[in-house]
Each structure stands twice: as C-alpha cells, then as structure tokens.
Design an enzyme around this catalytic site. Structure first.
Site, PDB file in Angstrom:
ATOM      1  CD  GLU A 222      -1.744   2.180   1.570  1.00 23.37           C
ATOM      2  OE1 GLU A 222      -1.642   3.130   0.750  1.00 23.37           O
ATOM      3  OE2 GLU A 222      -1.905   2.431   2.883  1.00 23.37           O
TER       4      GLU A 222
ATOM      5  CB  CYS B 120      -1.118   7.004   1.841  1.00 23.74           C
ATOM      6  SG  CYS B 120      -2.478   6.045   2.649  1.00 23.74           S
TER       7      CYS B 120
END
Length: 451
Positions: free
Chosen positions: A224, A258
C-alpha cells in the site's frame, strides 16, 4: 539504540532497541515454530483469541494513545480514534468465515478451493498511523493462521512495541513479535528466506525496493504505497456545504494521509468562492501540541518531512504561485508547518506533481471537463480520487473515468474495514481490509477428488 523524537518539542523522549539481523533470525525461528501450532487451531479458536486481544488493547487505549501522540504528534483524541478504528476492524475480521469454493460436486468428481495460511508474515508500517497500520496487518495475519513479525517505522516505534508487549499476555509465544529498527532491518526482512509474505505501507520508492528484494524468494506481497489524489469539483456544487469536507479530506492528520486529497481542481468561475470558503475553514483550525486541549492539528511528524513540505511551498512561490493563506503556528520548538493554501499553480509544479504529505493544498482551475479528467489521470500514482457534485448521476459518470483504486463521490477519503483499499499504477499491489484483504494472507489449496 534508536532515539525517538517528539515532533511537538523536537526533543528525544525515549530510546528503543535497534534490532539487528541476529534478532530477526531469532524472531523468524520463533515464528516458524509457532506457525506449526497456530495454523492447526480452527478458525473460531483463532478468532476468539483475536477478540481477547481486542479487549485487552482497548483496556489500555489511553496509554497507547498517549504514546502515539508523543511520537507521531496528532491530537490525543485522534490518536485514540486511530486505535479504536483498528480494533473495530479486528472485530469485523473475527466475524467472517473463510470461504470454501465448490467448483464441482457430482458423480465424477469433487473439487473444492480452500485457503491455507501463507506462512510467516513480515509487516512493515509507516509513521503517519502507526497503530492503525499495525492492526490492519495483525488481524488478517492471525485470523488466517499466520504468525507475524512487525517492524514499525523507526520514527514511531514506541506504541507498536508496547502493543507487542500487551499482545504477549494474550497470544501464544511467537505468534506476534515486534522488532524496532531502521532500513537495514527492513531489507533483511524482505530478503529473509524464513519470511513468506511481506505486507508494507509506505512510499512507492520503498515499495519498489521491497518488490525487488523479495524476488529471490518469490515472497507474496501486499504493498500500500503513496498517492497524489486529485479532487474534481464540478460546477453545480453548493460550496458552503462541501467546504469543510474538502478541507479535512485534504488536511486531516496534518495532511499526512496516503489517500488524502493532494490536488484540488475547481471550475475557474467558482475558484474565488471555493478559495474563500477553504480559507474560512482553515482559519478556525488550531495547530499545537497534541497533548494540549482544543488542538485540531499537530505538527509534521519529522524534520526531514517538515523541510520537504516547506521546500514545496517555497518552490511554488518562487514560480509565481499565490500562497494566499498561511495559518498561525505556536511559538517555540516543534515541526509546526502552517496550514497553507496555494493558488495560481499549474500541473507542472512539484507541489502538484509530487506527493507533498503535509498541511498544504494546491488549488487548480479548469474550464473543460474532459481536460481536467485527463489532468487528474496524469500521474504515476493512483491510490484515490474524488468527484464533488450536487448531481449524483453526473458525479458517478465522471468518477468512472478517473483512474484510481478508489474514487469517492462527495467525500475523501473514507475507509472502512469491510471495503477493499489499495492502489493502481505505482500506488500499490493488492488490497488491505475487507475479506479480499484478509484472503491476501492465504494461499489457494485445491482439493480434487475422483469418484
């Protein structure tokens, strides 16, 4: 030893061990011993143990939240919310069955697809949500029958180490271990032949390094990685109703998310009113030490990131951008970067092209919808994106043309443990959360019986 700095004071508040290869070898040996027993327990047993862990961590949430604030900087209530969110995810994972797919069951043959533990998992986490990211990896690993060795960021290892200590009071030996260390330890984990899977949250640069290092042993990977999420505001919005959601979609956790909104595209004729509305929201945000009452936003987590964010803003200003809003910062030490809103930039500016990961939002204008969709898609990173409109159907039509792992409508970002989360392009590999994320910790095992 690794010194850990409180970003609100710029002072070292504790030191933690700097684990070496010999410690990793010992941890892997313990995990492989544990794997033989942990995987033999049935799913309800493992789920029950995980629920006991949830209760134990929740009973210690105040202590853990304080540690998160001390090392990461976020306000105390948001640190507790981070942990609680992770625990709710574990509770959900512990309620799911692991599916068995029956492909054929007739007079000639029985064919079933089962799921088997992948083996020993190595989890490497980032510094922006230290315990949430750890829990995202712990739950699926344990429930599917895998021991896990966690390496938190050396910038935020303390709460995760304490979580590991608490877990020893619930879990069998070797099932969950935490090692604090730097990049050398991460590289050793990636290459270690006794680790079968790496699950990583961090930058795309580090993700590429992990992917290369894991090649020799063909490790399973979940990556990720970073995002440069665009938000596209359509020309039919009610600005007043979305201004706060736009602001916090971009600047939650001091912009260190993020999947946060990193670049905002607005219709040219609406730009002045949207800019003013965002500034009004920003003006009410209090920046300060996360341990103090009434603080909405803490500091940037570390000196290097602080300098990077400041460099992006200075560069944009030198290129002619209008830094039209700068918030106040507290006096004294701390990596406190003002909330900053920037206009008059184009897509070539590094503040827009790259992931700034701080409390800064560039606002760009457009006049043609096809053009702005192309601009939004013109990035190697494609974690998330959002479309904002009063017309749901129209928003969905635009969303279907945007390249991202998740496209939100009238929100950004919204994550929940029952929905898969992951990126495309260079924003990652595989997904976390949901049953799909849980099953990434398993291998296929086909049972094929001739009759």
């Amino acid at each position: 030893m690794i010194p850990v700095i409180n970003p609100a004071t710029e002072s070292v508040f504790i030191e933690v061990p700097d684990a070496g290869v010999e410690h990793l070898d010992a941890a892997v040996a313990a995990a492989r011993r544990a794997a033989k027993h942990w995987a033999t327990h049935d799913l309800p047993f493992r789920q029950g143990i995980v629920l006991r862990l949830v209760d134990h961590v929740r009973a210690n949430i105040d202590e853990l939240a304080r540690l998160v604030t001390l090392e990461q900087g976020k306000p105390l209530a948001k640190a507790a919310g981070e942990i609680e969110s992770g625990l709710r995810g574990l509770e959900r994972y512990a309620s799911w069955a692991i599916p068995v797919e029956v492909i054929r069951n007739n007079d000639d043959e029985l064919i079933e697809v089962h799921r088997a533990p992948v083996g020993v998992v190595g989890g490497i986490t980032a510094w922006n949500y230290p315990l949430l990211l750890a829990l995202w990896k712990i739950g699926p690993a344990l429930i599917t029958g895998n021991p896990i060795i966690l390496k938190p960021s050396p910038l935020t290892p303390v709460a995760t180490l304490r979580l590991g200590e608490l877990a020893q009071q619930i879990l069998p030996p070797g099932v969950l271990q935490v090692l604090s260390g730097g990049d050398d330890l991460g590289r050793a984990m990636t290459a270690h032949p006794g680790i079968d899977k790496i699950t990583f949250t961090g930058s795309e640069r580090a993700g590429k390094s992990i992917m290369a290092g894991a090649g020799a042993t063909l490790k399973r990977l979940t990556l990720e990685l970073g995002g440069n999420d665009p938000g596209i505001v359509l020309d039919d919005v009610d600005v007043a109703s979305i201004a706060a959601d736009l602001y916090w979609g971009a600047l939650s956790n001091c912009g260190q998310v993020c999947a946060g909104l990193k670049r905002l595209y607005v219709p040219q004729h609406l730009a002045p009113v949207i800019e003013e509305a965002l500034a009004e929201v920003a003006n009410g945000v209090k920046l300060g030490n996360g341990l103090d009452d009434g603080v909405d936003m803490g500091p940037v987590q570390n000196a290097a990131q602080f300098a990077k964010v400041r460099g992006y803003v200075d560069d944009a200003a030198n290129r002619g951008a209008d830094v039209y809003f700068r918030g106040e910062v507290p006096e004294g030490p701390g990596y406190f970067h003002p909330v900053t809103l920037v206009r008059g930039v184009d897509d070539s500016v590094p503040l827009v092209r790259e992931e700034q990961f701080g409390p800064v939002l560039p606002i760009l204008t457009y006049t043609d919808l096809d053009d702005v969709i192309a601009r939004a898609n013109d990035s190697e990173l494609a974690l998330g994106a959002s479309v904002w409109s009063s017309d749901e159907r129209r928003a969905i039509e635009v969303a279907e043309r945007v390249e991202a792992g998740t496209v939100w409508v009238n929100q950004h970002p919204m994550l929940s443990s029952d929905v898969p989360f992951g990126g495309v392009k260079q924003s990652g590999l595989g997904v976390e959360q949901s049953i799909h994320g849980v099953l990434e910790y398993t291998n296929y095992r086909v049972l094929r019986v001739k009759r």
